[in-house]
Every structure is written in structure tokens, then in C-alpha cells.
Design a protein around this motif. Structure first.
Motif, PDB file in Angstrom:
ATOM      1  N   UNK A 169      14.300  -0.735   4.352  1.00  0.00           N
ATOM      2  CA  UNK A 169      13.714  -0.950   5.679  1.00  0.00           C
ATOM      3  C   UNK A 169      13.320   0.363   6.360  1.00  0.00           C
ATOM      4  N   UNK A 170      14.072   1.413   6.109  1.00  0.00           N
ATOM      5  CA  UNK A 170      13.761   2.709   6.722  1.00  0.00           C
ATOM      6  C   UNK A 170      12.440   3.261   6.209  1.00  0.00           C
ATOM      7  N   UNK A 171      12.188   3.122   4.905  1.00  0.00           N
ATOM      8  CA  UNK A 171      10.923   3.596   4.335  1.00  0.00           C
ATOM      9  C   UNK A 171       9.752   2.798   4.894  1.00  0.00           C
ATOM     10  N   UNK A 172       9.926   1.492   5.004  1.00  0.00           N
ATOM     11  CA  UNK A 172       8.863   0.645   5.540  1.00  0.00           C
ATOM     12  C   UNK A 172       8.588   0.994   7.004  1.00  0.00           C
ATOM     13  N   UNK A 173       9.659   1.257   7.767  1.00  0.00           N
ATOM     14  CA  UNK A 173       9.476   1.632   9.164  1.00  0.00           C
ATOM     15  C   UNK A 173       8.737   2.966   9.291  1.00  0.00           C
ATOM     16  N   UNK A 174       8.992   3.885   8.353  1.00  0.00           N
ATOM     17  CA  UNK A 174       8.377   5.210   8.430  1.00  0.00           C
ATOM     18  C   UNK A 174       6.930   5.215   7.948  1.00  0.00           C
ATOM     19  N   UNK A 175       6.661   4.486   6.843  1.00  0.00           N
ATOM     20  CA  UNK A 175       5.330   4.572   6.233  1.00  0.00           C
ATOM     21  C   UNK A 175       4.482   3.320   6.449  1.00  0.00           C
ATOM     22  N   UNK A 176       5.076   2.280   6.984  1.00  0.00           N
ATOM     23  CA  UNK A 176       4.322   1.052   7.224  1.00  0.00           C
ATOM     24  C   UNK A 176       4.410   0.096   6.047  1.00  0.00           C
ATOM     25  N   UNK A 177       4.246  -1.185   6.350  1.00  0.00           N
ATOM     26  CA  UNK A 177       4.296  -2.227   5.321  1.00  0.00           C
ATOM     27  C   UNK A 177       2.961  -2.295   4.598  1.00  0.00           C
ATOM     28  N   UNK A 178       2.931  -2.049   3.273  1.00  0.00           N
ATOM     29  CA  UNK A 178       1.657  -2.154   2.547  1.00  0.00           C
ATOM     30  C   UNK A 178       1.175  -3.599   2.494  1.00  0.00           C
ATOM     31  N   UNK A 179      -0.096  -3.799   2.814  1.00  0.00           N
ATOM     32  CA  UNK A 179      -0.666  -5.146   2.799  1.00  0.00           C
ATOM     33  C   UNK A 179      -1.388  -5.439   1.486  1.00  0.00           C
ATOM     34  N   UNK A 180      -1.898  -4.397   0.846  1.00  0.00           N
ATOM     35  CA  UNK A 180      -2.596  -4.540  -0.428  1.00  0.00           C
ATOM     36  C   UNK A 180      -2.069  -3.471  -1.390  1.00  0.00           C
ATOM     37  N   UNK A 181      -2.132  -3.739  -2.712  1.00  0.00           N
ATOM     38  CA  UNK A 181      -1.622  -2.748  -3.680  1.00  0.00           C
ATOM     39  C   UNK A 181      -2.205  -1.355  -3.493  1.00  0.00           C
ATOM     40  N   UNK A 182      -3.473  -1.273  -3.111  1.00  0.00           N
ATOM     41  CA  UNK A 182      -4.102   0.036  -2.965  1.00  0.00           C
ATOM     42  C   UNK A 182      -3.443   0.861  -1.857  1.00  0.00           C
ATOM     43  N   UNK A 183      -2.731   0.207  -0.952  1.00  0.00           N
ATOM     44  CA  UNK A 183      -2.048   0.937   0.123  1.00  0.00           C
ATOM     45  C   UNK A 183      -0.958   1.855  -0.415  1.00  0.00           C
ATOM     46  N   UNK A 184      -0.517   1.640  -1.640  1.00  0.00           N
ATOM     47  CA  UNK A 184       0.530   2.476  -2.224  1.00  0.00           C
ATOM     48  C   UNK A 184       0.028   3.868  -2.602  1.00  0.00           C
ATOM     49  N   UNK A 185      -1.276   4.047  -2.630  1.00  0.00           N
ATOM     50  CA  UNK A 185      -1.833   5.340  -3.044  1.00  0.00           C
ATOM     51  C   UNK A 185      -1.387   6.473  -2.128  1.00  0.00           C
ATOM     52  N   UNK A 186      -1.178   6.176  -0.841  1.00  0.00           N
ATOM     53  CA  UNK A 186      -0.780   7.241   0.084  1.00  0.00           C
ATOM     54  C   UNK A 186       0.651   7.078   0.570  1.00  0.00           C
TER      55      UNK A 186
END
Length: 301
Positions: A169-186
Motif C-alpha cells: 500500500x505504501x508503494x501504491x500511495x507513493x507512485x499511484x495505482x497503475x491503470x494499464x500495464x504500460x503505466x509500469x514503465x515509470x
């Protein structure tokens, strides 16, 4: 003459490599063996064997029929044998191969539960991340996680095998919830070299795509990857069985679930055998029950 007898005769001819050898093995005349195979071809309306005076080969249809007929006969023989006291026959040394990355977790517990339940069986367990040759290396059964395209083995599906992308949950709070796989690139990712070597697979609009991910942590162990994810070091793609308790408790959060792939499953595989030994049957039946009871809940692994 029933179809099963013709089918069994055909399989014997294929396995023996010819009519004469099959006739000797079955204790019947070559003419009768040939008659049974010819009647089977007539019944199917297709040629299964190419015959010359010196050679015998399978047609393309014959190859498919031989493979499927062998499995059907195997199951019929197993069913007849299982009517007897299969539990009493569960004894002897059982040699099993399983992937190390899975055997260290859920599967290892299942196998140890089996050994505790079957006191007359001794276990030789090999955990290694390679496809062993069951026949040449003397294995009774192997556990494999794959789509299983090898037709030379009999396979029994034990469970779905879900691969999940997750983060704390801490990582998601810091970097945001990815909505699409391509969001993992950054976003920072924990790269487990057991999972597509840093190219994570997803299904997008019905097509398989891979996302090249990056991160500071690279490992080759799902359990260590889990620890890294719990420590907040990034997003992780890992077998669901490894992190199921963490996700259920909220320590980790599954993301991108609509894009998960489902091409593989957990199988128990063993060589073609007319009479499956009691120890192998007991082992496979136990794993089926174990995964039904302790494995993934309905709808996922």
C-alpha cells in the motif's frame, strides 16, 4: 469385435513397431492382428498406417489417433485398477521432480502432507528448475507449471496457476495505482528472473503484450521477491500462491488484475503406462484433493 479391442490392438502394433512383434506380444496371429487394425480403419473411415513389405509408419491421422487412443486406454486401465484397493497398493519409493521456486512453498507443504498420510511410501524429491526426462532419469512423476504441449506424457491438471502483479500500500500511495500495464514503465519494479526475465506479460484487448520493466532489485526467488515487495521496494510479478496470504491480509495489493494472463496451469505428469502404480496414483489423487481443499479459491489461483 468391439472398438476398444481394435483400438488396443492398433496401439500395440504402434508400440511394438510392427504386426509381427505385436502378434508375439499379444499371443495372437499376425493375420488376426492385421484384421483388427484393418477393421478399425474401416470403422473410422481413415487410414492410420502406411504399410509396405518392409516398413510401417503412421499417417498424420494415425499419429493423432495413436496418441489419444493410448491416453484413453491408460485411463480405462487405471479405472479398472482403481476399483481394487488402491490405498493398500500405495507403497514403495516415489521419485518426484518439481520446480524449486514452487516446491519451496505450497507444493512442498502438500508433498510433506502426503508423506505423513502414506507411511508405506518413501520419498525422493528433486527440486530443480528444469524439465527432467522422466523415463531416462527414472522419475515416477513430475510437477510442471506450463501449457504442457508435450504429447509423450500423460498430464493431470491440479490447479490454475495465477501470476499476479502486486505492491505494498505504501508503494501504491507513493507512485499511484497503475491503470494499464504500460503505466509500469515509470514505476520501480522488483525483477524476478523466473518471470519472463524483466518482460512482464499481460493481456490487452485479447492480445498478449510484454512490458519491459526496470528496478533496483533483481532476484531469482519468488519468496525473496515477496520480502522485497513487503519492504516497499516496488511492484512485483509473482505466483499468487506465494503472496496469497499477504494480499488477503492487505499487506500487499493486487493491481492490473483485468490484464492478467492465464496460459499455464499446474500439472502432474507421468509416462504412458498401461498400469499406473498405486504409489503414483495415490500421490496424484492426493495432490488433486489437496489443491481442491487448500489451493486457490473458486475463480482463481
Amino acid at each position: 469385435m468391439d472398438t476398444l479391442t481394435r483400438m488396443r490392438t492398433f496401439v500395440e502394433v504402434v508400440e511394438a513397431g510392427g504386426f509381427s512383434a505385436a502378434a508375439r506380444k499379444m499371443g495372437r496371429s499376425k493375420a488376426l492382428i492385421s484384421k483388427y487394425v484393418r477393421e478399425l480403419e474401416d470403422e473410422l473411415g481413415a487410414r492410420l498406417l502406411n504399410r509396405t513389405t518392409r516398413t510401417l509408419s503412421l499417417t498424420e491421422v494415425g499419429q493423432t489417433y495413436a496418441r489419444d487412443a493410448t491416453e484413453i486406454l491408460q485411463r480405462i486401465d487405471d479405472l479398472q485398477t482403481s476399483v481394487g484397493d488402491a490405498h493398500a497398493a500405495a507403497r514403495g519409493r516415489l521419485k518426484v521432480s518439481a520446480p524449486r521456486t514452487f516446491g519451496d512453498g505450497e507444493l512442498g507443504r502438500a508433498i510433506m502432507d502426503f508423506v505423513m498420510e502414506e507411511p508405506d511410501i518413501s520419498l525422493e524429491l528433486h527440486l530443480e528448475d528444469r524439465f527432467v526426462d522422466l523415463v531416462d532419469e527414472g522419475f515416477d512423476v513430475a510437477i510442471r507449471i506450463s501449457s504442457l504441449g508435450d504429447s509423450s506424457l500423460i498430464a493431470r491438471r491440479l490447479s490454475a496457476f495465477r501470476i499476479v502483479c502486486c505492491a505494498s500500500p505504501e508503494v501504491i500511495a507513493q507512485y499511484g495505482l497503475p491503470e494499464y500495464p504500460i503505466d509500469l514503465l515509470d514505476r520501480p519494479c522488483i525483477i524476478d528472473w523466473n518471470v519472463n526475465r524483466g518482460h512482464w506479460p499481460f493481456m490487452v484487448e485479447g492480445e498478449r503484450v510484454t512490458i519491459p520493466v526496470k528496478g533496483r532489485v533483481e532476484i531469482n526467488s519468488p519468496s525473496v521477491g515477496r520480502q522485497a515487495a513487503l519492504a516497499g521496494l516496488g511492484f512485483l510479478m509473482v505466483p499468487y500462491l506465494v503472496v496469497r496470504d499477504d494480499i488477503e491480509s492487505g499487506r500487499l495489493v493486487a493491481v492490473l488484475e483485468p490484464f492478467e494472463t492465464s496460459a499455464v496451469a499446474i500439472h502432474a505428469v507421468y509416462p504412458h503406462r498401461r498400469h499406473l502404480s498405486g504409489k503414483v496414483r495415490a500421490f496424484i489423487d492426493f495432490l488433486v484433493r489437496w489443491f481442491d481443499g487448500k489451493g486457490p479459491p473458486p475463480g482463481g489461483c
